[in-house]
Design a protein around this motif. Structure first.
Motif, PDB file in Angstrom:
ATOM      1  N   GLY A 299       0.763  -1.492   0.187  1.00  0.00           N
ATOM      2  CA  GLY A 299      -0.215   0.362  -0.414  1.00  0.00           C
ATOM      3  C   GLY A 299       0.928   0.950  -0.300  1.00  0.00           C
ATOM      4  N   GLY A 300       0.632   2.221  -0.119  1.00  0.00           N
ATOM      5  CA  GLY A 300       1.067   3.182   0.159  1.00  0.00           C
ATOM      6  C   GLY A 300       0.922   4.298  -1.326  1.00  0.00           C
ATOM      7  N   SER A 301       1.414   3.198  -2.586  1.00  0.00           N
ATOM      8  CA  SER A 301       1.851   3.931  -3.458  1.00  0.00           C
ATOM      9  C   SER A 301       1.157   2.436  -4.409  1.00  0.00           C
ATOM     10  CB  SER A 301       3.227   4.404  -4.198  1.00  0.00           C
ATOM     11  OG  SER A 301       3.805   3.547  -3.345  1.00  0.00           O
ATOM     12  N   ALA A 302       1.516   2.178  -5.450  1.00  0.00           N
ATOM     13  CA  ALA A 302       0.953   1.591  -6.800  1.00  0.00           C
ATOM     14  C   ALA A 302       1.654   0.572  -6.545  1.00  0.00           C
ATOM     15  CB  ALA A 302       0.260   1.698  -7.421  1.00  0.00           C
ATOM     16  N   ALA A 303       1.909  -0.518  -6.542  1.00  0.00           N
ATOM     17  CA  ALA A 303       2.755  -2.077  -6.837  1.00  0.00           C
ATOM     18  C   ALA A 303       2.824  -2.229  -8.460  1.00  0.00           C
ATOM     19  CB  ALA A 303       1.815  -2.942  -5.986  1.00  0.00           C
ATOM     20  N   PRO A 304       4.344  -2.029  -8.546  1.00  0.00           N
ATOM     21  CA  PRO A 304       3.728  -2.285 -10.023  1.00  0.00           C
ATOM     22  C   PRO A 304       4.057  -3.809 -10.209  1.00  0.00           C
ATOM     23  CG  PRO A 304       6.014  -1.310  -8.817  1.00  0.00           C
ATOM     24  CD  PRO A 304       5.269  -1.755  -8.060  1.00  0.00           C
ATOM     25  N   GLU A 305       3.388  -3.755 -11.611  1.00  0.00           N
ATOM     26  CA  GLU A 305       2.655  -5.328 -12.300  1.00  0.00           C
ATOM     27  C   GLU A 305       4.173  -6.598 -12.355  1.00  0.00           C
ATOM     28  OE1 GLU A 305       1.928  -6.547 -16.159  1.00  0.00           O
ATOM     29  OE2 GLU A 305       0.175  -5.601 -15.925  1.00  0.00           O
ATOM     30  N   ALA A 306       5.273  -5.716 -12.150  1.00  0.00           N
ATOM     31  CA  ALA A 306       5.941  -6.607 -11.966  1.00  0.00           C
ATOM     32  C   ALA A 306       6.747  -7.215 -10.757  1.00  0.00           C
ATOM     33  CB  ALA A 306       7.773  -6.150 -12.940  1.00  0.00           C
ATOM     34  N   MET A 307       6.470  -6.211 -10.133  1.00  0.00           N
ATOM     35  CA  MET A 307       6.290  -6.754  -8.005  1.00  0.00           C
ATOM     36  C   MET A 307       5.279  -8.169  -8.234  1.00  0.00           C
ATOM     37  SD  MET A 307       6.327  -4.969  -5.230  1.00  0.00           S
ATOM     38  CE  MET A 307       7.597  -3.523  -5.438  1.00  0.00           C
ATOM     39  N   ILE A 308       4.663  -7.433  -8.647  1.00  0.00           N
ATOM     40  CA  ILE A 308       3.230  -8.752  -9.068  1.00  0.00           C
ATOM     41  C   ILE A 308       4.153 -10.300  -8.854  1.00  0.00           C
ATOM     42  CG2 ILE A 308       0.518  -9.567  -8.877  1.00  0.00           C
ATOM     43  CD1 ILE A 308       0.117  -6.749  -8.613  1.00  0.00           C
ATOM     44  N   ARG A 309       4.316 -10.019 -10.325  1.00  0.00           N
ATOM     45  CA  ARG A 309       4.433 -11.424 -11.028  1.00  0.00           C
ATOM     46  C   ARG A 309       6.005 -11.975 -10.542  1.00  0.00           C
ATOM     47  NH1 ARG A 309       2.414 -12.103 -16.424  1.00  0.00           N
ATOM     48  NH2 ARG A 309       1.658 -10.247 -17.465  1.00  0.00           N
ATOM     49  N   PHE A 310       6.903 -11.013  -9.794  1.00  0.00           N
ATOM     50  CA  PHE A 310       7.937 -11.529  -8.826  1.00  0.00           C
ATOM     51  C   PHE A 310       7.525 -12.711  -8.451  1.00  0.00           C
ATOM     52  CE2 PHE A 310      11.142 -10.604  -6.296  1.00  0.00           C
ATOM     53  CZ  PHE A 310      12.322 -11.187  -6.255  1.00  0.00           C
ATOM     54  N   PHE A 311       6.921 -12.017  -7.205  1.00  0.00           N
ATOM     55  CA  PHE A 311       5.897 -13.009  -6.245  1.00  0.00           C
ATOM     56  C   PHE A 311       4.623 -14.058  -5.936  1.00  0.00           C
ATOM     57  CE2 PHE A 311       8.030  -9.131  -3.975  1.00  0.00           C
ATOM     58  CZ  PHE A 311       8.912  -9.844  -2.488  1.00  0.00           C
ATOM     59  N   ASP A 312       4.745 -13.415  -7.246  1.00  0.00           N
ATOM     60  CA  ASP A 312       3.711 -14.871  -8.137  1.00  0.00           C
ATOM     61  C   ASP A 312       4.245 -15.882  -8.408  1.00  0.00           C
ATOM     62  OD1 ASP A 312       1.337 -13.507  -6.677  1.00  0.00           O
ATOM     63  OD2 ASP A 312       0.629 -13.348  -9.648  1.00  0.00           O
ATOM     64  N   ASP A 313       5.591 -15.790  -8.711  1.00  0.00           N
ATOM     65  CA  ASP A 313       6.513 -16.892  -9.135  1.00  0.00           C
ATOM     66  C   ASP A 313       7.217 -17.372  -7.923  1.00  0.00           C
ATOM     67  OD1 ASP A 313       5.953 -16.237 -11.511  1.00  0.00           O
ATOM     68  OD2 ASP A 313       7.949 -15.258 -12.320  1.00  0.00           O
TER      69      ASP A 313
END
Length: 550
Positions: A299-313
């Motif tokens: 939170g606080g500011s938007a999470a980049p899509e690349a960050m979501i993919r990184f942790f999904d992996d």
């Protein structure tokens, strides 16, 4: 009173003490790692309350903290509010003039301060003799007090010898329990008071499945500072659920966070994107076991899509959330709705990159400049208005600010958003950050996310700079990765944006910088960037003829 008891914070701790007395609370401090359990924690909160009583602090008085995330700070959360006093968490990373203003405005009586923040506090006190006039005691969070001109006592000496039981009063649910000030990036900070009932309601909402529930098999590590809107309420909700607490202490580095996740079995952690960008880089270079980690809240500011993919992996669910100081703070969470769970990954990802669905208990509107509702089509922009049991309806001692920022019982958030057909909110920008080119809006936040998805970019900020014809045009400021070709970066990134967006969205210039300045809460400091780059010359010939749709 309906139900026979007020809605206050005290029952969360009494339940944890009775049902989970041996569940651990782990704290990284400047003295080393400290661990104890709910049973001992309850004893120490009673000792703290007795010590405050003996020192003459009573109902309704404001007691401040100037601290990192650790067990002693956590003890003030229930010890101060439980006796009927008000806990005022001060952000130690604010400029001295803001700290001085906040302490004076709040009329604090006592300040709990970390050893590492003692020089900062001394500077603020000495810098303005008219501030801190109401403070008559400083309690240093440790076993001893370094040399200081302040009238200070060590926390352990303060509570030592006090009884481990306390006659906790029945506190009215409308009694102020917390106070937190906004960062003041556009003027003097504004105080937001939280009553016992507001924090109770926020905690109960967090515990719903559509928010961020914590249970007795969870291990929660709030990395978001406890001085920033109560660490997003996680210390309260972790206690309510009987979860294990892990506090990362002063200035945790990515290595500290990785070690705590591994050694303590952290299942949920939370913080701003810059924290997780640092952890990502550390994980790439080191063998880190993230197998215990189930949820990572951003939170606080938007999470980049690349960050979501990184942790999904890595089988870690990144949960996107939105909130404000005024909303105590959680207002929406980006869970995937039941009818979308069988959708393909890209569809689900697209929903998760948004700020999500309003949590149960809140109401919202999205309105245009004239106050009329905008359609929920995922494209129409408007300002987000919210109201609910834990949303403030006025600012502390600031009727002038209250009149401007509230309407019909709704908080005017200042966030420009869209709402799609499934009800997902997406913040397009802050009202002050949105770029207006030829009367049309360009989302600086969306451009930033797109730029940070490029392999050559570590961080990016986009601001509007004045333009004679188009009013404003976007300027991109990027921190390149170590292996980026900076000689061709401008052309590369402009082509990259141009492949996904209309030409009038493409930044007219890309400037390479060493780092993006941050606010005291870890957000990109757009105000500082606008001041520094207000006179930035746009590259001749870069401004398209169609810099806004006709």
């Amino acid at each position: 009173m309906p139900g026979g008891a007020p809605q206050t914070l005290r029952p969360f701790l009494s339940r944890a003490e009775q049902l989970y007395p041996e569940t651990e609370i782990v704290s990284r401090t400047h003295e080393g790692v400290v661990r104890y359990d709910y049973g001992e924690y309850a004893d120490r909160t009673a000792q703290l309350a007795n010590a405050l009583d003996e020192a003459g602090y009573g109902d309704g008085e404001r007691l401040a903290t100037f601290c990192w995330n650790h067990h002693r700070h956590f003890e003030t959360y229930f010890g101060v509010s439980g006796m009927g006093a008000q806990l005022h968490t001060i952000n130690p990373l604010l400029p001295d003039k803001h700290v001085q203003y906040i302490a004076d405005d709040a009329d604090d009586r006592l300040v709990f301060v970390d050893q590492s923040f003692l020089p900062k506090l001394e500077g603020a006190v000495d810098g303005d003799p008219d501030s801190f006039g109401s403070v008559d005691r400083y309690v240093v969070m440790g076993e001893s007090v370094p040399e200081t001109d302040l009238d200070a006592v060590a926390y352990e000496s303060f509570v030592e010898g006090q009884p481990t039981s306390y006659d906790w009063p029945t506190v009215e649910e409308e009694r102020p329990a917390g106070l937190c000030y906004t960062s003041g990036t556009t003027g003097q900070p504004k105080g937001v008071e939280y009553t016992q009932q507001m924090l109770w309601a926020h905690t109960m909402a967090l515990q719903t499945p559509q928010a961020l529930p914590l249970s007795d098999d969870d291990v929660a590590m709030p990395v978001v500072p406890m001085f920033h809107v109560n660490a997003w309420g996680l210390p309260f909700s972790a206690t309510a659920g009987g979860a294990k607490h892990v506090y990362p202490g002063p200035q945790p580095e990515p290595a500290d966070l990785a070690r705590l996740i591994e050694e303590e079995g952290v299942t949920l952690t939370a913080g701003v994107p810059t924290v997780w960008l640092g952890l990502m880089e550390y994980v790439k270079e080191h063998d880190v076991d993230l197998s215990s980690l189930e949820r990572l809240v951003v939170g606080g500011s938007a999470a980049p899509e690349a960050m979501i993919r990184f942790f999904d992996d890595r089988d870690v669910e990144l949960v996107h959330a939105w909130g404000m100081t005024e909303t105590a703070p959680v207002g929406s969470v980006a869970h995937v709705k039941a009818d979308l769970r069988d959708a393909d990954y890209e569809t689900r990802l697209q929903k998760r990159t948004k700020q999500g669905l309003i949590v149960p208990g809140l109401e919202f509107r999205v309105v245009d400049d004239g106050g009329d509702p905008v359609p929920h089509d995922g494209e129409s922009f408007g300002e987000l208005l919210v109201r609910g049991p834990w949303v403030t309806t006025e600012y502390f001692a600031r009727p002038d600010a209250s009149e401007a920022e509230f309407t019909d019982g709704y908080l005017r958030t200042g966030d420009i958003v869209t709402v799609d057909e499934d009800g997902y909110l997406q913040i397009v920008d802050r009202a002050k950050d949105v770029i207006k080119s030829g009367g049309e809006w360009i989302s600086s936040q969306e451009l930033e996310n797109e730029l940070m998805a490029h392999d050559a970019v570590a961080e990016a900020a986009v601001i509007g700079v004045p333009h004679e014809r188009w009013q404003e045009r976007p300027l991109a400021l990027v921190v390149p990765t170590d292996d980026a070709d900076t000689d061709t970066l401008d052309e590369t990134l402009r082509d990259y944006i141009g492949s996904e967006y209309p030409t009038w969205w493409v930044p007219d210039n890309v400037v390479v910088i060493d780092e993006v300045p941050k606010t005291a809460t870890g957000k990109f400091d757009k105000k500082a960037l606008r001041e520094e780059y207000a006179e930035e010359s746009l590259v001749e010939g870069r401004v398209p003829d169609d810099a806004a749709p006709e």
